[in-house]
Enzyme design. Structure first.
Site, PDB file in Angstrom:
ATOM      1  N   CYS A  24      40.248  35.676  45.038  1.00 17.56           N
ATOM      2  CA  CYS A  24      40.689  35.779  43.644  1.00 17.56           C
ATOM      3  C   CYS A  24      40.460  37.193  43.105  1.00 17.56           C
ATOM      4  CB  CYS A  24      39.951  34.751  42.792  1.00 17.56           C
ATOM      5  SG  CYS A  24      40.217  34.929  41.020  1.00 17.56           S
ATOM      6  N   CYS A  57      38.147  37.283  40.088  1.00 14.05           N
ATOM      7  CA  CYS A  57      36.756  37.080  40.505  1.00 14.05           C
ATOM      8  C   CYS A  57      36.145  38.385  41.001  1.00 14.05           C
ATOM      9  CB  CYS A  57      36.682  36.010  41.596  1.00 14.05           C
ATOM     10  SG  CYS A  57      37.318  34.393  41.113  1.00 14.05           S
TER      11      CYS A  57
END
Length: 458
Positions: free
Chosen positions: A58, A61
């Site tokens: 991600c 993230c």
């Protein structure tokens, strides 16, 4: 030459030292963030945890990771009882599902059996503020005027229950358990409240913001939780996409001066000042129905309205149903803006947009167009590859289907012709056989023998 070489070596050594310091600092920060596994399910209730549920692939993230490491370091330095951790939600998907993780990254504060979602900006200060607010008591007591003054200086918006035990206090506690993720809740006695506060009846719930206060009225404001959700914002805000999304839960209309903050011309600054004056001078009239602010640039507003707004201007949004109101007059001063707002409230100004089926179809088409245009603007070659390759494949398939149908029709036609020729040939052969049989029936009879004839004569 020797001096230049020495300077180069010193420069490279300094860069290497800086890189080593940065790497050491990152490693040091990571030491205060625990990597969690399946054992966390059994041990988490012993402490209060602030957890980042992430996915290794991600992008958001990865962007949050250095901020999260700073959060862990800061919480350790201030001696917070909240422990900071992170969990790979793809490796422990069943455990992440139990905590209600639906996307990445997801930030939650876990306290006993309760789990609180963080929905604010992903900055270090905002995340730490969230952890402090939620990890403490739902309703914090204010025992003195000095403490009350300290809270006023520290918090821009906070709620206070004044009075003793009552059904209203029970509703207040229930609302706090739901909305503690957004704001602070306090309780105090009447003698602790500042002298400028006037209360008609007790108990009461107040919100302090914008250097003033507002008292909850059950008859005018309805449900207490809904009122708190509406009043948890300052009256005037610097707007962005995230804040407009949050304001959608308030049910208020949002009056926005859309300006270019880099443009210092009179028109840009004048509209912003007019909105600020209305928010300040008419807050008693409009605070139940309106939120005020300004936004830098029109890109986000254009996306919402599916139109091109000329900057500077004023637009009023209803974020709950995607309706909007555009200026129908020239705004010279505050009185013109107040008149325009009153026209919206009494229905004189017609709303545009909405969430009808037609508008949803327009939204789908607009989003598709915007996506294509953004791809071609950012990377024309990538756009040609993404859209040209599928179109080329589809064209080849269509051409193959078309040519296959044409050949099949020709073969079938040729077969039908051949079949007709064969039938005609068969008919000719049948007619020839019939003619032959008829000719055979007309053959002259064979003369009988002479002795047979003579016997017939006798």
């Amino acid at each position: 030459m020797a001096g230049a070489g020495a300077a180069g070596r010193r420069s490279r050594a300094a860069l290497g030292l800086c890189a080593a310091v940065i790497l050491l600092d990152l490693t040091f920060c990571k030491g205060f963030v625990e990597e969690l596994d399946e054992s966390f399910k059994d041990t988490r209730k012993d402490d209060i945890w602030l957890v980042d549920f992430y996915a290794p692939w991600c992008g958001h993230c990865k962007k949050l990771e250095p901020i999260w490491n700073e959060v862990g370091l800061e919480m350790q330095n201030i001696g917070s009882p909240v422990k900071v951790g992170k969990m790979d939600a793809t490796s422990y998907s069943s455990l992440a599902s139990e905590f209600g993780v639906r996307g990445y990254p997801t930030i939650k504060l876990l306290k006993g059996d309760l789990a609180y979602n963080y929905k604010g900006p992903r900055t270090k200060d905002d995340i730490i503020e969230f952890a402090h607010r939620v990890s403490g008591a739902l309703v914090r007591p204010l025992p003195s005027q000095q403490m009350f003054g300290h809270v006023q200086k520290r918090h821009r918006v906070f709620f206070v229950y004044i009075g003793g035990e009552s059904p209203l206090k029970e509703k207040y506690i229930d609302a706090a358990s739901e909305l503690i993720v957004y704001t602070y809740f306090f309780s105090a006695s009447e003698d602790v409240v500042p002298e400028y506060v006037t209360l008609k009846e007790m108990p009461a719930v107040l919100v302090f913001k914008d250097e003033t206060y507002f008292v909850y009225d059950e008859y005018e404001d309805g449900d207490l939780s809904s009122w708190i959700s509406r009043e948890r914002f300052q009256n005037y805000l610097t707007m962005d996409g995230f804040l407009l999304y949050e304001l959608g839960d308030t049910g208020k209309l949002v009056a926005i001066a859309v300006i270019d903050e880099k443009n210092t011309s009179l028109e840009h600054t004048r509209l912003k000042s007019i909105i600020q004056e209305v928010a300040r001078d008419y807050r008693d009239h409009f605070h139940r129905d309106f939120q005020f602010g300004h936004m830098d640039g029109n890109d986000y507003i254009n996306t919402l309205l599916m139109d091109e707004l000329t900057v500077p201007t004023v637009v009023v949004l209803n974020t709950s149903n995607q309706q909007y109101f555009l200026l129908d007059r020239h705004i010279k001063d505050t009185s013109d803006m107040v008149e325009f707002i009153n026209s919206i409230l009494d229905g004189t100004v017609q709303a545009q947009g909405g969430d009808s089926i037609l508008q949803r179809l327009r939204r789908i088409a607009f989003d598709a167009k915007s996506t294509v245009v953004s791809i071609f603007r950012s990377s024309p070659l990538m756009g040609c590859f993404l859209f040209g390759l599928p179109l080329g494949v589809i064209s080849i398939m269509c051409y193959g289907i078309y040519t296959a149908d044409t050949d099949g029709g020709y073969i079938e036609e040729r077969y039908e012709v051949s079949k007709g020729e064969m039938e005609s040939q068969g008919q000719i052969e049948d007619s020839q056989e019939q003619e032959a049989s008829s000719e055979g029936s007309q053959v002259p009879p064979v003369p009988e023998p002479k002795d047979v004839l003579e016997k017939k004569k006798d």
